[in-house]
Design a protein around this motif. Structure first.
Motif, PDB file in Angstrom:
ATOM      1  N   LEU A  75       7.530  20.630 -24.918  1.00 52.61           N
ATOM      2  CA  LEU A  75       6.471  19.972 -24.150  1.00 52.61           C
ATOM      3  C   LEU A  75       5.957  20.832 -22.998  1.00 52.61           C
ATOM      4  N   GLY A  76       6.887  21.313 -22.172  1.00 55.51           N
ATOM      5  CA  GLY A  76       6.496  22.010 -20.953  1.00 55.51           C
ATOM      6  C   GLY A  76       6.039  23.435 -21.168  1.00 55.51           C
ATOM      7  N   PHE A  77       6.417  24.047 -22.272  1.00 51.09           N
ATOM      8  CA  PHE A  77       6.050  25.439 -22.544  1.00 51.09           C
ATOM      9  C   PHE A  77       5.019  25.524 -23.659  1.00 51.09           C
ATOM     10  N   ALA A  78       5.383  25.113 -24.869  1.00 50.87           N
ATOM     11  CA  ALA A  78       4.486  25.268 -26.014  1.00 50.87           C
ATOM     12  C   ALA A  78       3.316  24.284 -25.974  1.00 50.87           C
ATOM     13  N   PHE A  79       3.608  23.001 -25.756  1.00 56.65           N
ATOM     14  CA  PHE A  79       2.545  21.994 -25.790  1.00 56.65           C
ATOM     15  C   PHE A  79       1.578  22.158 -24.619  1.00 56.65           C
TER      16      PHE A  79
ATOM     17  N   LEU B  83      -2.441  22.846 -24.803  1.00 57.48           N
ATOM     18  CA  LEU B  83      -3.447  22.061 -24.095  1.00 57.48           C
ATOM     19  C   LEU B  83      -4.330  22.940 -23.219  1.00 57.48           C
ATOM     20  N   GLN B  84      -3.743  23.980 -22.624  1.00 59.95           N
ATOM     21  CA  GLN B  84      -4.533  24.907 -21.828  1.00 59.95           C
ATOM     22  C   GLN B  84      -5.548  25.627 -22.702  1.00 59.95           C
TER      23      GLN B  84
ATOM     24  N   PRO C  69       5.413  22.016 -16.501  1.00 55.71           N
ATOM     25  CA  PRO C  69       4.131  22.352 -17.152  1.00 55.71           C
ATOM     26  C   PRO C  69       3.267  23.292 -16.320  1.00 55.71           C
ATOM     27  N   LEU C  70       3.394  23.220 -14.991  1.00 54.69           N
ATOM     28  CA  LEU C  70       2.646  24.158 -14.145  1.00 54.69           C
ATOM     29  C   LEU C  70       3.033  25.597 -14.458  1.00 54.69           C
ATOM     30  N   VAL C  71       4.337  25.826 -14.584  1.00 55.89           N
ATOM     31  CA  VAL C  71       4.832  27.169 -14.898  1.00 55.89           C
ATOM     32  C   VAL C  71       4.616  27.499 -16.369  1.00 55.89           C
ATOM     33  N   GLY C  72       4.867  26.522 -17.223  1.00 56.84           N
ATOM     34  CA  GLY C  72       4.852  26.775 -18.656  1.00 56.84           C
ATOM     35  C   GLY C  72       3.511  27.205 -19.215  1.00 56.84           C
ATOM     36  N   HIS C  73       2.410  26.707 -18.645  1.00 58.42           N
ATOM     37  CA  HIS C  73       1.101  27.059 -19.204  1.00 58.42           C
ATOM     38  C   HIS C  73       0.375  28.115 -18.383  1.00 58.42           C
ATOM     39  N   ALA C  74       0.977  28.594 -17.296  1.00 61.63           N
ATOM     40  CA  ALA C  74       0.273  29.518 -16.393  1.00 61.63           C
ATOM     41  C   ALA C  74      -0.175  30.793 -17.103  1.00 61.63           C
ATOM     42  N   TRP C  75       0.632  31.290 -18.031  1.00 64.07           N
ATOM     43  CA  TRP C  75       0.303  32.540 -18.721  1.00 64.07           C
ATOM     44  C   TRP C  75      -0.944  32.396 -19.597  1.00 64.07           C
TER      45      TRP C  75
ATOM     46  N   GLY D 195       8.790  31.198 -20.300  1.00 63.00           N
ATOM     47  CA  GLY D 195       9.786  30.437 -21.044  1.00 63.00           C
ATOM     48  C   GLY D 195      11.134  30.430 -20.355  1.00 63.00           C
ATOM     49  N   PHE D 196      11.541  31.576 -19.832  1.00 60.31           N
ATOM     50  CA  PHE D 196      12.819  31.643 -19.130  1.00 60.31           C
ATOM     51  C   PHE D 196      12.778  30.877 -17.808  1.00 60.31           C
ATOM     52  N   VAL D 197      11.637  30.913 -17.147  1.00 63.09           N
ATOM     53  CA  VAL D 197      11.509  30.176 -15.881  1.00 63.09           C
ATOM     54  C   VAL D 197      11.584  28.674 -16.139  1.00 63.09           C
ATOM     55  N   VAL D 198      10.977  28.195 -17.215  1.00 59.75           N
ATOM     56  CA  VAL D 198      11.041  26.775 -17.561  1.00 59.75           C
ATOM     57  C   VAL D 198      12.489  26.334 -17.741  1.00 59.75           C
TER      58      VAL D 198
END
Length: 268
Positions: A102-106, A110-111, A141-147, A188-191
């Protein structure tokens, strides 16, 4: 340095003085106008034209935001958001895997589709509903989609980068995708670290690496072949599919991918 002053004014007034977004934005506009007059000799006509262009740009951005919010509200009313949380909870009980899905891939997916805060607006409530602490549900999710921001939202930020720099997308694309790919793997590692420190990183190192490298590779490939509009979307879609497949594989075959993916035992 002068160009950063309006941004600093907005940040200081919002973070330190606790002003509303409207008041902070107004203060930033005044600071920008003052810098234009004092340093660049801008006339009232120049300031008026700049303000008009800013309003046009704002409506252009709001058009995307409103459409994204409409899509979210439709999905919410249809019960799709709740179904996502229930589906992930049924798929795996492991908290780290839930965060990666959810927090990384999803959120990255969405981004790529919408952007403008939609990944956080959608994913944070789902994570909170799964039992994650509110701060963690918002930060992940803030960290996960930042890239995925630069080539997400149908690559709107990347198109702006091409326009500002004057370089072609063919030149900038591979370089941008390469650096963003490194950020993807690190995200991913930060998440995982946000959830429980170093322990989940050690336990899920291979899974995070596979997921991050897969999304980074897809984004780089699409950017290299000049499919910029699909780079963020395609990478997020592949990451989402791979994470769901990995969760199912871990249930069916302990030590899936030859031990590269862990068995995802449930943890608190």
């Amino acid at each position: 340095a002068a160009a950063t002053l309006p941004i600093l004014v907005v940040l200081v007034t919002m973070v330190w003085l606790r002003w509303s977004g409207t008041m902070a934005g107004f203060a930033g506009v005044i600071a920008a106008a003052a810098m234009g007059v004092l340093l660049l000799g801008a006339t009232p006509m120049v300031l008026a034209v700049a303000g008009l262009k800013a309003m046009v740009l704002a409506f252009d951005v709001l058009y995307i935001v409103w459409a994204a919010l409409l899509l979210y509200n439709i999905a919410e009313e249809a019960g799709a958001i709740r179904s996502i949380g229930v589906g992930v909870a049924n798929l795996t009980e492991d908290h780290v895997m839930q965060l990666l899905i959810l927090g990384f891939a999803f959120s990255s997916f969405l981004q790529g589709v919408a952007g403008f805060g939609v990944p956080v607006a959608v994913v944070a409530p789902v994570l909170a509903g799964l039992g994650f602490p509110p701060i963690q549900a918002a930060v992940v999710p803030l960290v996960g989609h930042a890239w995925s921001v630069t080539m997400g939202t149908l690559s709107s930020s990347f198109q702006a980068l091409v326009t500002v720099t004057g370089y072609s997308g063919r030149v900038l694309g591979p370089w941008a995708a390469g650096f963003l790919g490194v950020a993807c793997v690190l995200s991913g590692f930060v998440v995982a670290h946000v959830h429980a420190g170093l322990r989940p990183i050690r336990r899920c190192f291979g899974a995070i690496l596979v997921l991050g490298l897969s999304m980074a590779t897809v984004q780089f490939g699409l950017a290299y072949f000049e499919y910029y509009l699909l780079a963020g979307f395609g990478a997020g879609m592949v990451g989402l599919g791979l994470s769901l497949f990995g969760a199912r594989l871990a249930q069916a075959v302990p030590g899936g991918y030859g031990g590269l993916l862990p068995t995802w035992p449930a943890e608190g």
